[in-house]
Design an enzyme around this catalytic site. Structure first.
Site, PDB file in Angstrom:
ATOM      1  N   CYS A   1      11.506   7.928  14.334  1.00 30.43           N
ATOM      2  CA  CYS A   1      10.854   7.268  15.467  1.00 30.43           C
ATOM      3  C   CYS A   1      11.816   7.143  16.641  1.00 30.43           C
ATOM      4  CB  CYS A   1      10.301   5.912  15.058  1.00 30.43           C
ATOM      5  SG  CYS A   1      11.398   5.010  13.982  1.00 30.43           S
TER       6      CYS A   1
ATOM      7  N   GLY B   1       4.702   3.909  11.570  1.00 30.09           N
ATOM      8  CA  GLY B   1       3.965   5.174  11.581  1.00 30.09           C
ATOM      9  C   GLY B   1       3.480   5.512  12.975  1.00 30.09           C
ATOM     10  N   SER B   2       2.317   6.160  13.016  1.00 31.68           N
ATOM     11  CA  SER B   2       1.819   6.658  14.298  1.00 31.68           C
ATOM     12  C   SER B   2       1.175   5.548  15.130  1.00 31.68           C
ATOM     13  CB  SER B   2       0.770   7.739  14.049  1.00 31.68           C
ATOM     14  OG  SER B   2      -0.389   7.153  13.473  1.00 31.68           O
TER      15      SER B   2
ATOM     16  N   LYS C   1       0.890  -1.156   0.000  1.00 30.31           N
ATOM     17  CA  LYS C   1       0.000   0.000   0.000  1.00 30.31           C
ATOM     18  C   LYS C   1       0.931   1.209   0.000  1.00 30.31           C
ATOM     19  CE  LYS C   1      -3.085   3.157   0.971  1.00 30.31           C
ATOM     20  NZ  LYS C   1      -2.036   4.196   1.140  1.00 30.31           N
TER      21      LYS C   1
ATOM     22  N   GLU D   1       5.418  -0.564  13.961  1.00 28.78           N
ATOM     23  CA  GLU D   1       6.457   0.148  14.697  1.00 28.78           C
ATOM     24  C   GLU D   1       5.901   1.552  14.858  1.00 28.78           C
ATOM     25  OE1 GLU D   1       8.431   2.579  15.476  1.00 28.78           O
ATOM     26  OE2 GLU D   1       9.914   2.427  13.874  1.00 28.78           O
TER      27      GLU D   1
ATOM     28  N   GLU E   1       4.239  10.993  22.344  1.00 30.12           N
ATOM     29  CA  GLU E   1       5.175  11.436  21.319  1.00 30.12           C
ATOM     30  C   GLU E   1       4.664  12.679  20.593  1.00 30.12           C
ATOM     31  OE1 GLU E   1       5.734   8.627  18.146  1.00 30.12           O
ATOM     32  OE2 GLU E   1       7.549   9.615  17.429  1.00 30.12           O
TER      33      GLU E   1
ATOM     34  N   GLY F   1      -2.451   5.109  13.856  1.00 28.30           N
ATOM     35  CA  GLY F   1      -2.517   4.348  12.611  1.00 28.30           C
ATOM     36  C   GLY F   1      -2.185   2.883  12.834  1.00 28.30           C
ATOM     37  N   GLY F   2      -1.137   2.654  13.614  1.00 28.84           N
ATOM     38  CA  GLY F   2      -0.714   1.287  13.885  1.00 28.84           C
ATOM     39  C   GLY F   2      -1.797   0.502  14.603  1.00 28.84           C
TER      40      GLY F   2
END
Lengths: 527, 527
Positions: B301, B240-241, B183, B264, B394, B244-245
């Protein structure tokens, strides 16, 4: 006299609330001993003590940890007939089986003792620095597995010793450096209490932090739920039904910090009889499988619940042999009234499914005893099987379904409908195998273990064993619950970068003081 | 001319529906190229082709697989400036950084080529039979890792090359034997399209099954959702965030067959400044950390979002140095308008939290360009920090928070409030370290990687790297997304029992034809 108290931090704690008794499934009568139902306060205490123990136990020397595991094996052995006779009474399993299981249990503990004493299992990987590298210097990085924290272990009803209080889950978790909190199985609380006391004694003798072990009783679900939901729990090990396993999996996922549940949930373990071998030895195969289907009243997660073959005259001989063998198989006491009832309901209920033909039910039932298993075998045409997902669900007990395909292609279609399995088995003449390469490859895709010319029952405890297949056989097919590999369920890798040598774990220090195998700059070495 | 079509089974497929354009974050203007939004039909086609490719690709020889990975590296290298200039335009990252990232990307592909060519990574374990053993013979059991099936990879916005279409996730999945469906990240669709075409070319040249690779575009969530929910998908990789994760993690858990999402999700990467080193070199530390906080506009990250220290005169000098450095740090273009907006909102919003004091904001902002990062540093007393969970979240960008403790004990309390982290770092004089053994141990408990006297930014790609810490830094701390270990996310062990030698995978055959390291009867050997 068996102590019915809960064990928190290796000590018995008396409560004044509810208690329950064990049931002898052969008589459906209560056995002696009152087992105190634990409460939230004990859960909290056990988890706090486990967390405290973790801070020292995770870093304890390999020698001390191995001595602890061996001490547990010794204390269990010392229980001798007291333990065996109680386990027989609580499980209905025969003495010989439980003696074997005791050997397996102490053997597993000693196997993990050897593993941690040798030390290489932590998979130390070292990449040394390249300070002169351009454009950027390469740092020194060293990684190894470390224990994750308190582990909750659910005792399994079908292995009151080898997968219960001091079974494979406990042995591997303790070997990894994780404290263990047991939720004792209510079907064998006395066996659990005896083994729990043995572990506690061993912990004291081996000078372990007391929080390294706790054991909590409950005849219901409250204590298990509280343990899985407790923020200090870092993993859960479970062997049992799909329903029970998934309840824990979902509970653990809904936590603020999700944790892993290693649920081994069983499967139907398909067996494929290839034409040539069927032609050559139909009676031998029938006898072999009648024995495997009914071993231990079929109460194994590797029980062969599904047999697949292409129609032939030889298959008719096989069916006839299987029928005759099953009809006279002596009944056996099932583990609990609940398991017996469930088996009755499922094995009788499924008989009404379209196209299913029950070809044999054992008539050799002991009428003096309760909860007696009735071995049952049925057949169904592949075309009916393919359309009916109910026939692909496990029936825990001495049950198997023979699916008859019109040809090899239809047999392959049947395999295509199967979900993840702990095992699949192929019975074949060696010469006929190459023609089935595609089928064999598909079997590996859905299995944890593929067996040639054997039976799935009987799981060897060794380094190469994989016990745990794709979902729904297990909740995580990347791990095994049997064999030395089971230790990896309770650890995670940590990397140290540019760290002071003397402050690194011994496994990662320059001089390799533990003399273990390590991967240094991409080479395996003990240097 | 960049092709805006989706790639299904290594071929471009044209659609007539919706499309979108890339945005140059430095100008907020559209870049050339129309990228076609994929649909459910393409998802289905890509997944079916991937499944078909899996049946051959999982068993392809190591030599061929390595050649494929190297061919990808060559095709990417051949794109040269076409790729770099497009990536610069789409990401706002400087040319030098993207050249470095291109080197890392091709280096990762070659690293995995070497790994699979050597072959020992499958961790073959062989326990040979003991037919004479009593009471039961021991079977022959052989286990190794095998690829699990089609893997869905989400491109990451902050590494348009090294963690996107041909990044670490793709390289490790292809190396494991799994087909990959990408994607593409909508922030760099042109970069994705170029790299996707390079992979497709390499696949054809290396004679791979065409379904081994697909790439789908979408500016929204529908395509990603359909991929994760598709029954043939066996794992998902994402960087990603947290939000989202976790959306993907929950989606994958709610499937009929739950699958793993390796998400992650980043962390605040605490850095602890110990008193002696702070006393010795406060200005040097300030310069070092000002650089690490603002590197790549803080869009890593592993960005050091939290600095912990005990109050002292030296700390005041450090603060002063940090303040001065941050105030003049040149702004940089952030990856997307959305990331910029989010950073603005969070870094300004948090300023209102109790006790928080913004000590520096860069005044060196390029007014000609859009989406410019404003480096910001704040301080807060440990007592305020401990009470405010918002300060532990974060803030993605060039932001860091210095937490000032009254004494070492309070600093330890702060560490006790922290959740799982990708990294933690200790800045110390070697002599002062032994006094902090307990603290160092606690840091390892919450970290994937612990660093001494370095900065967390800059993740070495090697065998010992662990990139992935306890939740919520990553969804599964047992695996790494960087380094050779990343391959283990996409495999599971399969055991063969009493199998015909010639039908076993080459890795498990008696003669060890691939000459790999194997564990045979508990000994590591190449014999």
């Amino acid at each position: 006299m068996i102590k019915g108290q809960n064990i928190v931090g290796c000590k018995h704690i008396s409560l004044t609330g509810e208690s329950f008794k064990a049931i002898d499934p052969a008589t459906s009568k209560h056995l002696e001993g009152d087992f105190e139902v634990a409460n939230e306060q004990l859960v909290e205490q056990a988890m706090q003590m486990a967390q405290k123990a973790y801070s020292t136990y995770k870093n304890i020397t390999n020698t001390k940890k191995a001595a602890f595991l061996r001490a547990i094996a010794e204390e269990i052995t010392a229980l001798g007939d007291t333990l065996i006779s109680r386990a027989v009474a609580e499980s209905g399993l025969p003495t010989a089986r439980l003696l074997g299981e005791m050997g397996r249990t102490t053997g597993q503990l000693r196997m993990f003792a050897d593993l941690v004493e040798e030390g290489s299992w932590v998979e130390a990987v070292i990449d040394t620095a390249l300070p002169e590298r351009t454009p950027l210097p390469k740092p020194d990085i060293r990684r190894m597995y470390k224990a994750i924290g308190p582990v909750v272990v659910f005792g399994a009803s079908n292995f009151p010793l080898a997968f219960s209080v001091a079974g494979g889950d406990t042995a591997s978790a303790l070997a990894s450096g994780c404290p263990v909190i047991i939720k004792a199985h209510p079907a064998h609380p006395g066996t659990s209490a005896l083994v729990g006391e043995a572990i506690s004694k061993a912990a004291l003798k081996a000078e372990m932090p007391e929080g390294v072990f706790s054991l909590l009783h409950d005849s219901g679900y409250a204590v298990g739920t509280a343990l899985v939901k407790h923020p200090l729990a870092k993993a859960v090990a479970f062997t049992g039904s799909y329903k029970g396993g998934m309840a824990l999996v979902n509970m653990a996922r809904d936590r603020k910090e999700p944790i892993s549940v290693f649920a081994e949930m069983g499967s139907i373990n398909p067996v494929i009889l290839l034409p040539e071998t069927l032609k050559k030895q139909p009676e031998t195969l029938a006898a072999k499988y009648a024995a495997s289907i009914t071993l231990g009243a079929g109460q194994f997660c590797t029980n062969p619940g599904l047999i697949l073959a292409v129609k032939s005259d030889a298959l008719n001989i096989f069916v006839d042999g299987l029928k005759k063998a099953i009809e006279v198989v002596p009944s056996a006491t099932m583990l609990t009234p609940g398991i017996w009832q469930n088996y009755q309901n499922l094995s009788q209920g499924v008989a009404g499914e379209a196209g299913l033909d029950v070809i044999a039910r054992s008539g050799n039932i002991n009428q003096e005893l309760c909860n007696q298993s009735v071995a049952t075998v049925a057949t169904v045409k592949a075309s009916d099987f393919i359309q009916n997902y109910k026939l692909r669900e496990e029936i825990f007990g001495p049950w198997s379904l023979l699916v008859v395909a019109d040809d090899v292609q239809e047999l392959e279609t049947v395999v295509g409908t199967l979900e993840g399995q702990l095992t699949t088995t192929v019975m074949a003449e060696r010469e006929e195998l190459p023609a089935y390469a595609g089928l064999l490859d598909k079997l590996a895709d859905i299995s944890g273990r593929v067996i040639l010319n054997g039976v799935p029952t009987g799981v060897e405890v060794c380094a190469a064993m994989q016990h745990g297949g794709p979902f729904p056989a297990a909740s995580d097919s990347r791990f095994t619950s049997v064999g030395t590999g089971a230790i990896y369920r309770f650890v995670r890798p940590i990397a140290w970068q540019d760290w002071e040598d003397s402050l690194l774990p011994a496994e990662l220090q320059d001089s390799n003081p533990l003399n273990i195998w390590r991967q240094v700059n991409n080479e395996w070495t003990k240097a």
